[in-house]
Scaffold this motif. Structure first.
Motif, PDB file in Angstrom:
ATOM      1  N   ASP A 337       0.822  -1.212   0.000  1.00 48.43           N
ATOM      2  CA  ASP A 337       0.000   0.000   0.000  1.00 48.43           C
ATOM      3  C   ASP A 337       0.857   1.264   0.000  1.00 48.43           C
ATOM      4  OD1 ASP A 337      -2.209  -1.672   0.139  1.00 48.43           O
ATOM      5  OD2 ASP A 337      -2.273  -1.627   2.330  1.00 48.43           O
ATOM      6  N   MET A 338       1.973   1.211   0.698  1.00 50.37           N
ATOM      7  CA  MET A 338       2.795   2.413   0.854  1.00 50.37           C
ATOM      8  C   MET A 338       3.883   2.549  -0.202  1.00 50.37           C
ATOM      9  SD  MET A 338       3.379   2.443   4.976  1.00 50.37           S
ATOM     10  CE  MET A 338       4.060   0.778   5.032  1.00 50.37           C
ATOM     11  N   GLU A 339       4.077   1.542  -1.044  1.00 52.68           N
ATOM     12  CA  GLU A 339       5.231   1.534  -1.939  1.00 52.68           C
ATOM     13  C   GLU A 339       5.214   2.705  -2.901  1.00 52.68           C
ATOM     14  OE1 GLU A 339       7.516  -1.538  -4.994  1.00 52.68           O
ATOM     15  OE2 GLU A 339       5.636  -2.115  -4.024  1.00 52.68           O
ATOM     16  N   SER A 340       4.083   2.960  -3.564  1.00 51.87           N
ATOM     17  CA  SER A 340       4.032   4.050  -4.540  1.00 51.87           C
ATOM     18  C   SER A 340       4.169   5.409  -3.863  1.00 51.87           C
ATOM     19  CB  SER A 340       2.711   3.984  -5.320  1.00 51.87           C
ATOM     20  OG  SER A 340       1.603   4.091  -4.433  1.00 51.87           O
ATOM     21  N   VAL A 341       3.559   5.560  -2.696  1.00 48.24           N
ATOM     22  CA  VAL A 341       3.642   6.840  -1.984  1.00 48.24           C
ATOM     23  C   VAL A 341       5.076   7.089  -1.506  1.00 48.24           C
ATOM     24  CG1 VAL A 341       2.732   8.168  -0.047  1.00 48.24           C
ATOM     25  CG2 VAL A 341       1.240   6.607  -1.286  1.00 48.24           C
ATOM     26  N   LEU A 342       5.720   6.051  -0.989  1.00 50.45           N
ATOM     27  CA  LEU A 342       7.087   6.209  -0.510  1.00 50.45           C
ATOM     28  C   LEU A 342       8.061   6.500  -1.649  1.00 50.45           C
ATOM     29  CD1 LEU A 342       7.285   3.396   2.184  1.00 50.45           C
ATOM     30  CD2 LEU A 342       7.302   5.855   2.565  1.00 50.45           C
ATOM     31  N   ASP A 343       7.812   5.927  -2.824  1.00 51.35           N
ATOM     32  CA  ASP A 343       8.671   6.234  -3.970  1.00 51.35           C
ATOM     33  C   ASP A 343       8.586   7.711  -4.338  1.00 51.35           C
ATOM     34  OD1 ASP A 343       9.455   3.629  -4.077  1.00 51.35           O
ATOM     35  OD2 ASP A 343       8.089   3.043  -5.686  1.00 51.35           O
ATOM     36  N   LYS A 344       7.360   8.258  -4.317  1.00 50.87           N
ATOM     37  CA  LYS A 344       7.200   9.681  -4.617  1.00 50.87           C
ATOM     38  C   LYS A 344       7.845  10.542  -3.536  1.00 50.87           C
ATOM     39  CE  LYS A 344       2.879   9.062  -7.190  1.00 50.87           C
ATOM     40  NZ  LYS A 344       1.436   9.375  -7.222  1.00 50.87           N
ATOM     41  N   MET A 345       7.694  10.119  -2.289  1.00 44.90           N
ATOM     42  CA  MET A 345       8.300  10.875  -1.193  1.00 44.90           C
ATOM     43  C   MET A 345       9.830  10.855  -1.292  1.00 44.90           C
ATOM     44  SD  MET A 345       6.056  12.283   0.766  1.00 44.90           S
ATOM     45  CE  MET A 345       4.294  12.221   1.048  1.00 44.90           C
ATOM     46  N   ARG A 346      10.392   9.708  -1.665  1.00 44.80           N
ATOM     47  CA  ARG A 346      11.838   9.607  -1.801  1.00 44.80           C
ATOM     48  C   ARG A 346      12.347  10.531  -2.903  1.00 44.80           C
ATOM     49  NH1 ARG A 346      12.092   4.773  -3.498  1.00 44.80           N
ATOM     50  NH2 ARG A 346      12.428   5.374  -5.647  1.00 44.80           N
ATOM     51  N   ASP A 347      11.683  10.519  -4.051  1.00 45.39           N
ATOM     52  CA  ASP A 347      12.091  11.400  -5.144  1.00 45.39           C
ATOM     53  C   ASP A 347      11.944  12.869  -4.754  1.00 45.39           C
ATOM     54  OD1 ASP A 347      12.549   9.108  -6.580  1.00 45.39           O
ATOM     55  OD2 ASP A 347      10.631   9.165  -7.645  1.00 45.39           O
ATOM     56  N   VAL A 360      16.527   7.309   1.123  1.00 48.41           N
ATOM     57  CA  VAL A 360      16.100   5.900   1.124  1.00 48.41           C
ATOM     58  C   VAL A 360      15.916   5.392   2.554  1.00 48.41           C
ATOM     59  CG1 VAL A 360      16.804   3.555   0.503  1.00 48.41           C
ATOM     60  CG2 VAL A 360      17.137   5.420  -1.124  1.00 48.41           C
ATOM     61  N   GLN A 361      16.857   5.720   3.439  1.00 45.99           N
ATOM     62  CA  GLN A 361      16.758   5.266   4.827  1.00 45.99           C
ATOM     63  C   GLN A 361      15.570   5.892   5.549  1.00 45.99           C
ATOM     64  OE1 GLN A 361      20.501   5.657   6.920  1.00 45.99           O
ATOM     65  NE2 GLN A 361      21.676   5.000   5.138  1.00 45.99           N
ATOM     66  N   LEU A 362      15.265   7.152   5.244  1.00 48.38           N
ATOM     67  CA  LEU A 362      14.111   7.802   5.862  1.00 48.38           C
ATOM     68  C   LEU A 362      12.811   7.123   5.450  1.00 48.38           C
ATOM     69  CD1 LEU A 362      15.058  11.579   5.534  1.00 48.38           C
ATOM     70  CD2 LEU A 362      14.706  10.318   7.649  1.00 48.38           C
ATOM     71  N   CYS A 363      12.671   6.839   4.163  1.00 48.26           N
ATOM     72  CA  CYS A 363      11.456   6.174   3.677  1.00 48.26           C
ATOM     73  C   CYS A 363      11.350   4.758   4.236  1.00 48.26           C
ATOM     74  CB  CYS A 363      11.440   6.156   2.146  1.00 48.26           C
ATOM     75  SG  CYS A 363      11.281   7.796   1.402  1.00 48.26           S
ATOM     76  N   GLU A 364      12.482   4.072   4.370  1.00 49.64           N
ATOM     77  CA  GLU A 364      12.462   2.730   4.953  1.00 49.64           C
ATOM     78  C   GLU A 364      12.066   2.788   6.425  1.00 49.64           C
ATOM     79  OE1 GLU A 364      12.727  -1.377   4.749  1.00 49.64           O
ATOM     80  OE2 GLU A 364      12.870   0.108   3.137  1.00 49.64           O
ATOM     81  N   SER A 392       8.946  12.270  11.657  1.00 50.38           N
ATOM     82  CA  SER A 392      10.312  11.741  11.684  1.00 50.38           C
ATOM     83  C   SER A 392      11.334  12.827  11.401  1.00 50.38           C
ATOM     84  CB  SER A 392      10.455  10.601  10.668  1.00 50.38           C
ATOM     85  OG  SER A 392       9.560   9.547  10.946  1.00 50.38           O
ATOM     86  N   LEU A 393      11.047  13.702  10.439  1.00 49.63           N
ATOM     87  CA  LEU A 393      11.989  14.768  10.092  1.00 49.63           C
ATOM     88  C   LEU A 393      12.151  15.766  11.231  1.00 49.63           C
ATOM     89  CD1 LEU A 393      10.926  15.418   6.383  1.00 49.63           C
ATOM     90  CD2 LEU A 393      12.974  14.261   7.177  1.00 49.63           C
ATOM     91  N   VAL A 394      11.042  16.112  11.893  1.00 46.02           N
ATOM     92  CA  VAL A 394      11.133  17.027  13.037  1.00 46.02           C
ATOM     93  C   VAL A 394      11.944  16.388  14.158  1.00 46.02           C
ATOM     94  CG1 VAL A 394       9.791  18.185  14.832  1.00 46.02           C
ATOM     95  CG2 VAL A 394       9.010  18.247  12.469  1.00 46.02           C
ATOM     96  N   GLN A 395      11.750  15.094  14.371  1.00 42.62           N
ATOM     97  CA  GLN A 395      12.501  14.402  15.421  1.00 42.62           C
ATOM     98  C   GLN A 395      13.986  14.341  15.094  1.00 42.62           C
ATOM     99  OE1 GLN A 395      10.805  13.445  18.111  1.00 42.62           O
ATOM    100  NE2 GLN A 395      12.673  12.844  19.173  1.00 42.62           N
TER     101      GLN A 395
END
Length: 638
Positions: A337-347, A360-364, A392-395
């Motif tokens: 479910d999250m694969e396509s969304v995470l790919d866009k977020m990574r790019d 890549v590590q953040l998305c993982e 996660s980024l704020v942390q």
């Protein structure tokens, strides 16, 4: 042999623990929680603490953490299988106690899991031993040996099978792309005049037959099509005459008086110009307080104003369908479910200047955090993933240790010694300029500063610091501080040992009663071993209270390489038992990157060190403290 295996809730309650070789698992597990789980660094399910390797698995549905620890010199291939089997069996066996999700029920629950764990451990160890050793593949077993020699012979006019397969896959594209220009492409045999066909003993493949028929069709009907195209083009009427010049809506009269923004200047003395600068600086930096970093722009404000205006064309029915589109009701998230969304977020993160490996590590990490988590009724996958990534980024931008220089300086004053800060970094990132900005900030807070010119390599480095010292002295003259000298430069010229100059400067500051010593060092590339050895010597000999790495916000993947190699060089070339590494980061040239703020994420993620100061301009007041939420908002902006 395992050292320990423990199962605990995300609230901190230990449900079950197995003690193997190790006497206690508290220290390694606490280090895992502090360094990985709380810092949102779960991209890798392995963590090393001293002589132990810890592997963990998160159960986001029931808020559980499974951790196994073993000696890092061992290679245990069955650990991943063991932790999956234990997770599955423990969750199914004690589902009712875990589903209540209350601390009282977890404390009162009896989790007798030792016999089951020992059985799973024994099965995992046996399965790793049963595996047959891999043998090399013989030629007789390969696919090439099964092919007859006749199939490898190529005859004239026949394509190899691999090329024929590729041409079949691209057949649709070739058919669509053929046009009148295809007539110039013909078979070489036809150009030479040789007859080609089955009657001459040469069999044509399907591809060649299709190509020949297509060429014959184009030769017959191509001329008519070209004529019709020419006629349609000639029918279009041509407009005669010159068009009137375009008048822009927001354009005004471009008079010289309107465009002239210059002000008359007179040739004054340097003292008069300096007094104007003093008034300008005084007006922009009151109280010596650092302002928070603001990443918003005028485009964002205009977009926000436009978004507040109601849209007349948007109907109520369309808005309702748009709200209900893509809703997922009470569903547990999976990686698919999250694969396509995470790919866009990574790019998106990479486009915002975040280093590729860190993106890549953040998305993982976000995927591990959300996998198995039950979503709300009116929550979409995109919004859930985006919200988790923002958290996660704020942390990450709020690391474990917070550097409070003013508090540490006052503590050093009580001990009657100067507070020493060393600046290091690569060439051209703005070490000397930002050292002067920090000096001005400290002077505004009432502390006296001694600047140590330890850059004895770059031409003009001492003169640059001398100019900054003269200007800062004009801003804070001794007359305003009861005759006390607030800022002074300690220099010994060029070609001298930087570590020796820093040691003399610290001794001079102690004797003269200076509060802070700012040590400027030469810029050096992270791969230059002699210069990195000299920097490690300076830090080891003088033991500064704070080591600041100065890096620019323009870098992407280079930020990771610089910080990793600087820390590694300081550790390798240090002569101390526990080498001194980088304590904080000064991020410069932040005003040149718009919303591409990924360097802040990359630097903080790779070192777990805070960004102490952010440089945003060329004046002494252009120094800010990092606002994590503003940086993340700019990073997530489309």
């Amino acid at each position: 042999m395992l050292d320990f295996f423990t199962i605990f809730s995300k609230g901190g309650l230990v449900l079950w623990c197995f003690q193997g070789v190790s006497d206690s698992c508290t220290g390694p597990v606490n280090a895992l929680i502090r360094s990985v789980l709380l810092q949102e660094r779960g991209g890798n399910n392995s963590f090393t603490h001293e002589a132990l390797t810890l592997k963990y698995k998160l159960d986001n549905q029931f808020e559980l953490v499974f951790v196994v620890g073993f000696q890092k010199i061992l290679t245990l291939t069955y650990v991943d299988k063991l932790i999956d089997d234990v997770h599955r069996l423990f969750r199914d066996k004690y589902r009712t106690e875990i589903q209540q999700q209350s601390a009282l029920s977890l404390l009162n629950g009896t989790f007798d899991f030792r016999n089951d764990f020992l059985r799973l451990l024994r099965e995992a160890e046996e399965s790793s031993k049963i595996r047959a050793p891999t043998t090399m593949k013989k030629y007789e077993d390969s696919e090439k040996a099964k092919k007859p020699a006749r199939s490898m012979i190529e005859t004239r006019g026949e394509k190899p099978k691999e090329k024929a397969k590729n041409s079949k896959k691209k057949g649709a594209k070739k058919e669509g792309s053929d046009g009148p220009l295809a007539t110039s492409k013909a078979v070489p045999a036809e150009k030479s005049g040789l007859p080609v066909g089955p009657e001459n003993g040469v069999e044509l493949s399907k591809e060649e037959l299709i190509r020949r028929k297509r060429e014959e069709f184009i030769q017959k009907h191509g001329r008519g099509m070209e004529k019709s195209n020419k006629s349609t083009k000639s029918d279009a009427p041509k407009e005669k005459g010159k068009k009137a010049p375009r008048v822009w809506e927001l354009g005004g009269s471009a008079n010289k008086e309107v465009l002239d923004y210059s002000t008359p200047t007179t040739n004054g003395t340097p003292e008069a110009a300096l007094s104007e600068d003093i008034n300008l600086i005084r007006g922009t930096g009151p109280g010596g307080q650092l302002q928070d970093l603001d990443c918003s722009s005028s485009d964002d404000e205009g977009a926000a104003q436009n978004s507040t205006k109601p849209s007349a064309t948007k109907g109520t029915l369309g808005g309702m369908f748009g709200m209900l589109k893509g809703l997922v009701g009470s569903k547990s998230l999976s990686r698919e479910d999250m694969e396509s969304v995470l790919d866009k977020m990574r790019d998106h993160l990479i486009a915002k200047n975040v280093a590729a490996d860190i993106a890549v590590q953040l998305c993982e990490s976000v995927a591990n955090k959300l996998e198995g988590k039950v979503m709300g009724t009116f929550s979409t996958v995109t919004s859930t993933v985006k919200q988790a990534l923002q958290e996660s980024l704020v942390q990450i931008l709020q690391p474990q240790r917070r550097v409070d220089m003013l508090r540490d300086i006052m503590d050093a004053q009580r001990r009657q010694r100067p507070y020493v800060v060393t600046f290091c970094g690569v060439n051209g990132v703005g070490k000397s300029t930002n050292l002067a900005k920090i000096s001005f900030w400290l002077l505004e807070n009432g502390f006296s500063v001694l600047i140590a010119a330890c850059d004895t390599f770059r031409a003009g480095a001492v003169e640059q610091l001398r100019t900054h010292t003269r200007r800062l002295s004009a801003l804070h003259p001794p007359e305003k501080h009861a005759g006390r000298t607030m800022v002074q430069l300690f220099e010994k010229g060029y070609g001298k040992d930087a570590a020796g100059i820093a040691m003399e400067a610290i001794a001079f500051a102690r004797n003269q009663g200076f509060d802070v010593v700012l040590v400027d060092t030469a810029g050096r590339m992270q791969d230059n071993a002699p210069l990195m050895t000299a920097l490690a010597k300076l830090i080891t000999v003088n033991t500064p209270d704070l080591v600041l790495f100065v890096g620019e916000a323009l870098v992407g993947n280079e930020a990771v390489d610089q910080l990793v190699k600087f820390n590694r060089a300081l550790a390798d070339h240090s002569m101390a038992q526990t080498p001194r590494l980088i304590d904080g980061i000064v991020l410069t040239k932040f005003d040149t990157i718009d919303d591409k703020v990924g360097a802040a994420i990359s630097m903080t993620y790779i070192t777990s060190k805070p960004i102490v100061f952010v440089g945003t301009g060329q004046t002494y007041c252009d120094l800010r403290s990092l606002n994590a939420k503003a940086v993340v908002a700019a990073l997530m902006k489309a």
